[in-house]
Each structure stands twice: as C-alpha cells, then as structure tokens.
Design a protein around this motif. Structure first.
Motif, PDB file in Angstrom:
ATOM      1  N   ARG A 114       2.253   6.563  -1.882  1.00 12.18           N
ATOM      2  CA  ARG A 114       1.595   7.161  -0.722  1.00 12.18           C
ATOM      3  C   ARG A 114       2.486   8.152   0.028  1.00 12.18           C
ATOM      4  O   ARG A 114       3.632   7.868   0.328  1.00 12.18           O
ATOM      5  CB  ARG A 114       1.130   6.056   0.228  1.00 12.18           C
ATOM      6  N   ARG A 115       1.898   9.310   0.335  1.00 12.54           N
ATOM      7  CA  ARG A 115       2.539  10.336   1.150  1.00 12.54           C
ATOM      8  C   ARG A 115       1.699  10.498   2.414  1.00 12.54           C
ATOM      9  O   ARG A 115       0.641  11.126   2.384  1.00 12.54           O
ATOM     10  CB  ARG A 115       2.634  11.661   0.381  1.00 12.54           C
ATOM     11  N   PRO A 116       2.131   9.919   3.531  1.00 11.59           N
ATOM     12  CA  PRO A 116       1.285   9.870   4.740  1.00 11.59           C
ATOM     13  C   PRO A 116       0.959  11.236   5.319  1.00 11.59           C
ATOM     14  O   PRO A 116       1.792  12.138   5.346  1.00 11.59           O
ATOM     15  CB  PRO A 116       2.137   9.052   5.719  1.00 11.59           C
ATOM     16  N   ARG A 117      -0.272  11.364   5.789  1.00 10.28           N
ATOM     17  CA  ARG A 117      -0.726  12.522   6.543  1.00 10.28           C
ATOM     18  C   ARG A 117      -0.983  12.081   7.973  1.00 10.28           C
ATOM     19  O   ARG A 117      -1.597  11.048   8.215  1.00 10.28           O
ATOM     20  CB  ARG A 117      -2.019  13.082   5.938  1.00 10.28           C
ATOM     21  N   LEU A 127       7.949   0.486   7.541  1.00 13.35           N
ATOM     22  CA  LEU A 127       9.254  -0.155   7.398  1.00 13.35           C
ATOM     23  C   LEU A 127       9.170  -1.371   6.482  1.00 13.35           C
ATOM     24  O   LEU A 127      10.051  -1.594   5.638  1.00 13.35           O
ATOM     25  CB  LEU A 127       9.787  -0.559   8.779  1.00 13.35           C
ATOM     26  N   ALA A 128       8.113  -2.164   6.650  1.00 12.74           N
ATOM     27  CA  ALA A 128       7.946  -3.340   5.798  1.00 12.74           C
ATOM     28  C   ALA A 128       7.805  -2.925   4.336  1.00 12.74           C
ATOM     29  O   ALA A 128       8.370  -3.564   3.434  1.00 12.74           O
ATOM     30  CB  ALA A 128       6.721  -4.131   6.240  1.00 12.74           C
ATOM     31  N   ASN A 129       7.071  -1.850   4.088  1.00 11.26           N
ATOM     32  CA  ASN A 129       6.899  -1.370   2.723  1.00 11.26           C
ATOM     33  C   ASN A 129       8.226  -0.913   2.128  1.00 11.26           C
ATOM     34  O   ASN A 129       8.515  -1.172   0.956  1.00 11.26           O
ATOM     35  CB  ASN A 129       5.893  -0.222   2.703  1.00 11.26           C
ATOM     36  N   LYS A 130       9.042  -0.236   2.928  1.00 11.20           N
ATOM     37  CA  LYS A 130      10.337   0.229   2.435  1.00 11.20           C
ATOM     38  C   LYS A 130      11.235  -0.935   2.038  1.00 11.20           C
ATOM     39  O   LYS A 130      11.906  -0.907   1.003  1.00 11.20           O
ATOM     40  CB  LYS A 130      11.033   1.091   3.502  1.00 11.20           C
ATOM     41  N   THR A 145       9.085   3.448  -5.098  1.00  8.07           N
ATOM     42  CA  THR A 145       9.319   3.654  -3.663  1.00  8.07           C
ATOM     43  C   THR A 145       8.195   3.103  -2.807  1.00  8.07           C
ATOM     44  O   THR A 145       8.304   3.069  -1.588  1.00  8.07           O
ATOM     45  CB  THR A 145       9.466   5.161  -3.354  1.00  8.07           C
ATOM     46  N   ASP A 146       7.101   2.672  -3.445  1.00  3.96           N
ATOM     47  CA  ASP A 146       5.924   2.234  -2.701  1.00  3.96           C
ATOM     48  C   ASP A 146       5.161   1.199  -3.512  1.00  3.96           C
ATOM     49  O   ASP A 146       5.106   1.277  -4.745  1.00  3.96           O
ATOM     50  CB  ASP A 146       5.031   3.447  -2.406  1.00  3.96           C
ATOM     51  N   LEU A 147       4.571   0.237  -2.822  1.00  2.76           N
ATOM     52  CA  LEU A 147       3.722  -0.753  -3.482  1.00  2.76           C
ATOM     53  C   LEU A 147       2.277  -0.268  -3.419  1.00  2.76           C
ATOM     54  O   LEU A 147       1.387  -0.957  -2.919  1.00  2.76           O
ATOM     55  CB  LEU A 147       3.861  -2.114  -2.783  1.00  2.76           C
ATOM     56  N   GLY A 148       2.058   0.934  -3.898  1.00  5.06           N
ATOM     57  CA  GLY A 148       0.795   1.628  -3.720  1.00  5.06           C
ATOM     58  C   GLY A 148      -0.421   0.851  -4.177  1.00  5.06           C
ATOM     59  O   GLY A 148      -0.454   0.335  -5.294  1.00  5.06           O
ATOM     60  N   SER A 188       3.098   8.030  -9.072  1.00  2.00           N
ATOM     61  CA  SER A 188       2.763   9.439  -8.851  1.00  2.00           C
ATOM     62  C   SER A 188       2.384   9.602  -7.386  1.00  2.00           C
ATOM     63  O   SER A 188       1.678   8.748  -6.829  1.00  2.00           O
ATOM     64  CB  SER A 188       1.585   9.868  -9.732  1.00  2.00           C
ATOM     65  N   PRO A 189       2.819  10.674  -6.739  1.00  4.57           N
ATOM     66  CA  PRO A 189       2.509  10.850  -5.317  1.00  4.57           C
ATOM     67  C   PRO A 189       1.029  11.116  -5.075  1.00  4.57           C
ATOM     68  O   PRO A 189       0.394  11.866  -5.815  1.00  4.57           O
ATOM     69  CB  PRO A 189       3.368  12.057  -4.928  1.00  4.57           C
ATOM     70  N   VAL A 190       0.500  10.471  -4.029  1.00  5.58           N
ATOM     71  CA  VAL A 190      -0.883  10.709  -3.611  1.00  5.58           C
ATOM     72  C   VAL A 190      -0.908  10.795  -2.085  1.00  5.58           C
ATOM     73  O   VAL A 190      -0.166  10.090  -1.404  1.00  5.58           O
ATOM     74  CB  VAL A 190      -1.831   9.586  -4.081  1.00  5.58           C
ATOM     75  N   PRO A 191      -1.744  11.660  -1.527  1.00  8.55           N
ATOM     76  CA  PRO A 191      -1.836  11.741  -0.059  1.00  8.55           C
ATOM     77  C   PRO A 191      -2.449  10.482   0.519  1.00  8.55           C
ATOM     78  O   PRO A 191      -3.321   9.860  -0.087  1.00  8.55           O
ATOM     79  CB  PRO A 191      -2.736  12.963   0.171  1.00  8.55           C
ATOM     80  N   TYR A 192      -1.981  10.106   1.698  1.00  2.54           N
ATOM     81  CA  TYR A 192      -2.427   8.895   2.380  1.00  2.54           C
ATOM     82  C   TYR A 192      -2.886   9.291   3.772  1.00  2.54           C
ATOM     83  O   TYR A 192      -2.087   9.733   4.595  1.00  2.54           O
ATOM     84  CB  TYR A 192      -1.278   7.897   2.437  1.00  2.54           C
ATOM     85  N   SER A 193      -4.180   9.142   4.031  1.00  3.96           N
ATOM     86  CA  SER A 193      -4.784   9.615   5.276  1.00  3.96           C
ATOM     87  C   SER A 193      -5.126   8.449   6.198  1.00  3.96           C
ATOM     88  O   SER A 193      -5.194   7.294   5.762  1.00  3.96           O
ATOM     89  CB  SER A 193      -6.059  10.405   4.955  1.00  3.96           C
ATOM     90  N   PRO A 194      -5.364   8.729   7.479  1.00  4.15           N
ATOM     91  CA  PRO A 194      -5.795   7.661   8.388  1.00  4.15           C
ATOM     92  C   PRO A 194      -7.077   7.018   7.885  1.00  4.15           C
ATOM     93  O   PRO A 194      -7.999   7.710   7.443  1.00  4.15           O
ATOM     94  CB  PRO A 194      -6.032   8.407   9.706  1.00  4.15           C
ATOM     95  N   ARG A 195      -7.130   5.713   7.920  1.00  2.00           N
ATOM     96  CA  ARG A 195      -8.292   4.997   7.425  1.00  2.00           C
ATOM     97  C   ARG A 195      -9.470   5.151   8.378  1.00  2.00           C
ATOM     98  O   ARG A 195      -9.283   5.467   9.564  1.00  2.00           O
ATOM     99  CB  ARG A 195      -7.987   3.514   7.235  1.00  2.00           C
ATOM    100  N   ALA A 196     -10.658   4.908   7.868  1.00  2.00           N
ATOM    101  CA  ALA A 196     -11.852   4.865   8.698  1.00  2.00           C
ATOM    102  C   ALA A 196     -12.033   3.447   9.219  1.00  2.00           C
ATOM    103  O   ALA A 196     -11.882   2.483   8.472  1.00  2.00           O
ATOM    104  CB  ALA A 196     -13.077   5.293   7.889  1.00  2.00           C
TER     105      ALA A 196
END
Length: 226
Positions: A114-117, A127-130, A145-148, A188-196
């Motif tokens: 995840r690459r946060p937007r 931080l917990a994910n890191k 780098t992520d538990l995507g 693989s990197p993917v964009p991560y957006s605010p959830r609904a």
C-alpha cells in the motif's frame, strides 16, 4: 507472460457493513473476474446490494476477518484467487497486474504494497504495520514492507496451506505458511485511498491492538514451527 482468462479469477471481498463502498468496488472488478462478497454480519443491506450488483454472495455468520476470507476461499472455484478489501480503499481494477505475475510463474504469492493517498492510513495503524512487517522479515527473510490485504495466489496452493486463523491473523498466517512451504513471495505497489464509511479494524485504536495481538500470535507460532 501467460494470458489469464477472466473466468480463471475469483475475487474474495470480505464485507461487514460496506453498502456505501460496494457500488464503486463492484464497478472496478475487472471484466470476466467473479466477485465473491462474503457477508460477515452486515446490518446495512450489504449482502442484498452485492447480489443486485452481480456478486456471488456467501454468508459467513462466524465473525472475524479470517472467517470471512476463508469462507470466500472455500467458495472460490477459479484457478486464481484474489483477496481485496471491500471498503473502497483499494482498487480491484489493479488486480490483473498481480494475477499476471502469478500466472507467469515468477511468484506464487504477490501482495499489493500500500502507498497511502492523503489521510488514508492512521498513524497508529501505519506504525503497527511497519513493526509487523519488520518482524515478518526477520522471521521469514522475505523482503516485504507491507502486510497488504490485496493479494493473489493459486486456489489449490492456498487450500494446501491449511490456514486456521479466523481473526485478524489470517493474512499474516498466509504469508508465514507460504514462506515455510518454500513459495516465491513478492509485493507490488498499489495506491491506498481513504476508505468509505467507518473502519472496523485498523481505523480504530482498539481494532489495531486486536490485529497486532492476533498477528503476534502467528509470529510466535511460526517461530515455534522452525
């Protein structure tokens, strides 16, 4: 690269009160892919809406992310199974990029890193994910780098792992057991957006604590299996 037919991919979407996000999520399912929405106790009509939007709906009464995800895996029949959050934070339209890597044989399990937007990821959850990703690297040697939550693998291979966690540790157990089985794992990197809508897990401090506790138990168990 191998060409993957759409009917060879099932997309498992664990769902708990995601009526607000479902129309967008379903509109982003790649052509030919089948959406399996696993309703995990929704009270907002998510299951009915998902069915109306064309999803195969599976009802899983036992609460827990792992319960829902595994019910979707059991219901899947396609060669490849993808997992994706159902809250609009991840774009299912990006799944073919991950599926193609598994189909080509370059990896056995691929995770969307995840690459946060904007403000998509609360600080405590990030931080917990890191920390968990660091512990995972130490345990397995896999440079993740992520538990995507967006991920793809072959269905039969996933079933062979014998995943047992039915709570928040399910995604980590999958990676740990795949590593122990000698799978090739990448991200693989993917964009991560605010959830609904309102978050039920990592968007809350208590949910993050629960997830960390469940995942820490999986890491301890993996260390004991070495």
């Amino acid at each position: 690269m191998n060409e993957v037919r759409g009917n060879s991919v099932d997309v498992v979407l664990p769902c708990l009160d995601e009526r607000q996000a479902l129309p967008w999520v379903m509109s982003r399912i790649p052509a030919g892919y089948r959406a399996i929405v696993v309703d995990n106790g929704s009270t907002d009509g998510s299951a009915q809406l998902a069915a109306e939007l064309g999803a195969l709906v599976v009802v899983e009464p036992r609460r827990g992310f792992g319960s829902a995800a595994n019910a979707g895996l059991i219901a899947a029949t396609a060669e490849f199974v993808a997992f994706c959050d159902c809250d609009g934070s991840l774009d299912p339209a990006l799944l073919p990029v991950l599926v193609d890597q598994v189909a080509a044989g370059s990896v056995d399990l691929v995770l969307g890193s995840r690459r946060p937007r904007r403000r998509a990821w609360p600080l405590h959850a990030r931080l917990a994910n890191k920390v968990l990703a660091w512990r995972l690297r130490r345990t397995t040697g896999v440079p993740l780098t992520d538990l995507g939550p967006m991920r793809v693998a072959r269905r039969e291979a996933l079933l062979s792992l014998g995943l047992e966690d039915r709570r928040s540790g399910y995604p980590l157990e999958m990676v740990l057991k795949a590593s122990q089985a000698g799978w090739k794992i990448s991200e693989s990197p993917v964009p991560y957006s605010p959830r609904a809508g309102k978050s039920k897990v990592t968007g809350t401090l208590s949910g993050t604590v629960t997830a960390v506790r469940d995942m820490s138990a999986q890491l301890r168990a993996a260390s004991g299996r070495k």
